[in-house]
Write an enzyme that holds these catalytic residues in place. Structure first.
Site, PDB file in Angstrom:
ATOM      1  N   VAL A   1       0.968  -1.164   0.054  1.00 58.36           N
ATOM      2  CA  VAL A   1      -0.006  -0.103   0.006  1.00 58.36           C
ATOM      3  C   VAL A   1       0.893   1.222   0.284  1.00 58.36           C
ATOM      4  CG1 VAL A   1      -2.030   1.261   1.155  1.00 58.36           C
ATOM      5  CG2 VAL A   1      -1.716  -1.436   1.332  1.00 58.36           C
TER       6      VAL A   1
ATOM      7  N   VAL B   1     -11.455  -0.704   4.385  1.00 58.44           N
ATOM      8  CA  VAL B   1     -12.622  -1.416   3.995  1.00 58.44           C
ATOM      9  C   VAL B   1     -12.923  -1.716   2.422  1.00 58.44           C
ATOM     10  CG1 VAL B   1     -14.974  -1.784   4.371  1.00 58.44           C
ATOM     11  CG2 VAL B   1     -13.680  -0.674   6.026  1.00 58.44           C
TER      12      VAL B   1
ATOM     13  N   ILE C   1     -12.908   0.112  -3.235  1.00 59.54           N
ATOM     14  CA  ILE C   1     -14.419   0.364  -3.347  1.00 59.54           C
ATOM     15  C   ILE C   1     -14.561   1.603  -2.223  1.00 59.54           C
ATOM     16  CG2 ILE C   1     -16.579  -0.297  -2.862  1.00 59.54           C
ATOM     17  CD1 ILE C   1     -15.743  -3.029  -3.562  1.00 59.54           C
TER      18      ILE C   1
ATOM     19  N   GLY D   1       0.852 -16.540  -2.824  1.00 60.14           N
ATOM     20  CA  GLY D   1       0.998 -15.188  -2.052  1.00 60.14           C
ATOM     21  C   GLY D   1      -0.366 -14.561  -1.728  1.00 60.14           C
TER      22      GLY D   1
ATOM     23  N   ASP E   1     -10.323 -10.975   9.213  1.00 59.33           N
ATOM     24  CA  ASP E   1     -10.068  -9.729   8.343  1.00 59.33           C
ATOM     25  C   ASP E   1     -11.407  -9.086   7.875  1.00 59.33           C
ATOM     26  OD1 ASP E   1      -8.102  -7.911   6.253  1.00 59.33           O
ATOM     27  OD2 ASP E   1      -9.876  -8.964   5.145  1.00 59.33           O
TER      28      ASP E   1
ATOM     29  N   LYS F   1     -13.598  -5.299   8.784  1.00 57.77           N
ATOM     30  CA  LYS F   1     -14.221  -4.500   7.823  1.00 57.77           C
ATOM     31  C   LYS F   1     -15.617  -4.388   8.087  1.00 57.77           C
ATOM     32  CE  LYS F   1     -10.814  -6.081   4.502  1.00 57.77           C
ATOM     33  NZ  LYS F   1     -10.460  -7.187   3.400  1.00 57.77           N
TER      34      LYS F   1
END
Ligand code: NAP
Ligand code: HSE
Length: 428
Positions: free
Chosen positions: A15, A134, A138, A189, A203, A207
């Protein structure tokens, strides 16, 4: 010239490097849209010497993200390291305490500490934005906090973990068992360093808890999410569900009920013709329902360098423009603490069991369901051999409590072998 907005980025992985690339390649576009230049001043990661494929020489380096967060020459602290405590928490707190706005992609941190962080930010007159946390690219946080701000939100439902959706669709397409596809995804991965975060539903539950807070004006309550991962989804159930016109998805559902806030993340059957049923591979989809707007469907990449950095930068541009929203769409002090409701909303269920093949077996099962108040919608036997008769039942709407009572009843008979599989069918 207008003052530039100065960024400090903690984390230079997927990121963080995506953010660096957008700032470097889209400088003019960002400045025009934000009304002021956006520039990176300082960065931090664990390894200073790692080749990250981009030129970082113009930025100050900090070994410690907390020191980065406190620098006087940054306006916005971007936390893209990850982790629900440790340096991520310490540096986010330090940034707020030293007067910085924060943009975070860290759903784990916010799901566990969101209320305290939001309150601290508001007390300090700062903002925390988390679009990237989240469903990746999107703009679902923006949709809820801005586009749908005038609605009473009635339900949030969606596929929010791309890795799980990849595994489930690959199982079906290739006819492979869960473990084979899990191993394949891990080798490629696709899974988090701790794969249980993905396949255990954690995870995605992080969210969902964040979206619930915005949607229902409640304090983020991750521990209240009823959680079940995809590890027990079998290829047999994927096949049988498909045969009856359904797909199995790891589905998040949040809705306010008469008994409190229901938040669930679990494998569910959805109609194969529905938007969620047609969702393939690593894509995410979030369906939002509001009293005025009706239903809207958001679909796109839930992860990856470009999509996630796109979301981080959307938050940065908002801050550059002077848009200052509360973390969860309303002041932290107004977020309500509500009771958690356990799957109280009735739904049809898919039930698969192995019957001993002898006269009267099916009628015993039917009687137990009737005693528990569970009505059968559809039923069929398949793959019959000399001793065992697999049976599939789709119930009419029932509660999980009633179904569990029936399943306990099955265990007391001599006609049902092993524990039945029961999966909720979620209508869109
Ligand atoms: P990543 O590729 O593993 O990168 C993490 C970065 O943080 C690395 O550069 C690492 O440094 C740095 N880091 C870790 N611990 C540090 C510490 N103590 N001090 C300084 N730097 C430290 O992770 P990512 O995929 O970019 O994810 C970052 C965040 O975004 C996470 O919260 C994740 O959940 C969230 N997110 C990711 C995605 C996605 O598609 N990847 C999507 C949505 C949200 P080194 O490089 O030197 O090891
Ligand atoms: N592991 C996550 C997923 C990454 O598969 O969706 C994005 O949060």
């Amino acid at each position: 010239m207008t003052n530039p907005l100065r960024l400090g980025i903690a984390g230079l992985g997927t990121v963080g490097i995506g953010v660096v690339k957008i700032v470097q390649t889209h400088a003019d576009l960002l400045a025009t849209r934000a009304g002021r230049p956006i520039e990176i001043v300082a960065i931090s990661a664990r390894s200073r010497s790692k080749d990250r494929g981009v030129d970082l020489t113009g930025y100050a380096w900090e070994d410690d993200p907390v020191t980065l967060a406190k620098r006087d020459d940054i306006d916005v602290f971007i936390e893209v390291m990850g982790g629900d405590s440790g340096p991520a928490k310490a540096s986010t707190e330090a940034a707020i305490a030293s007067g910085k706005d924060v943009v975070s992609a860290n759903k784990a941190l916010l799901a566990l500490h969101g209320q305290a962080l939001a309150q601290a930010a508001e007390d300090a007159g700062r903002v925390i934005r988390f679009e990237a946390a989240v469903a990746g690219g999107i703009p679902v946080v923006k949709s809820l906090t801005e586009g749908l701000a005038a609605n009473v939100i009635t339900r949030v439902i969606g596929v929010m973990n791309g890795s799980c959706n990849y595994i489930l669709t690959r199982m079906e397409d290739a006819g492979l068992p869960y473990q084979d596809v899990f191993d394949e995804a891990n080798a490629l991965g696709y899974l988090e360093a701790d794969p249980e975060l993905d396949v255990g539903g954690i995870d995605a539950a992080h969210k969902l808890a964040l979206l619930s807070s915005i949607a229902f004006g409640t304090r983020v309550d991750f521990p209240a999410v009823e959680l079940e991962g995809i590890g027990s989804v079998s290829i047999e159930d994927i096949r049988q569900a498909a045969d009856m016109g359904y797909k199995i998805k790891l589905l998040g559902v949040a809705q306010m009920t008469g008994r409190g806030l229901e938040q669930r993340m679990s494998p569910c059957l959805v109609p194969e013709t529905s938007p969620l049923g047609q969702l393939q591979g690593g894509t995410n989809m979030v369906v939002l329902e509001g009293d005025a707007v009706g239903q809207i469907v958001l679909r796109g990449a839930g992860a990856g360098e470009g999509p996630t950095a796109s979301a981080v930068m959307a938050d940065v541009i908002d801050i550059a423009r002077g848009t200052r929203l509360s973390t969860f769409g309303q002041p932290a002090s107004t977020l309500r603490k509500v009771r958690a409701a356990q799957a109280s909303v009735a739904a049809p269920y898919y039930v698969r069991m192995e019957l001993v093949d002898k006269p009267g077996a099916l009628s015993k099962v039917a009687a137990i369901l009737a005693d528990a108040g569970v009505s059968i919608d559809r039923m069929r036997q398949y793959g019959h051999d000399d001793t065992a008769a697999p049976v599939l039942i789709v119930t009419h709407k029932t509660t999980r409590t009633a179904l569990d009572a029936a399943i306990e009843g099955f265990a007391r008979t001599d006609v049902v072998s092993g524990p039945p599989v029961a999966i909720r069918i979620e209508a869109e």
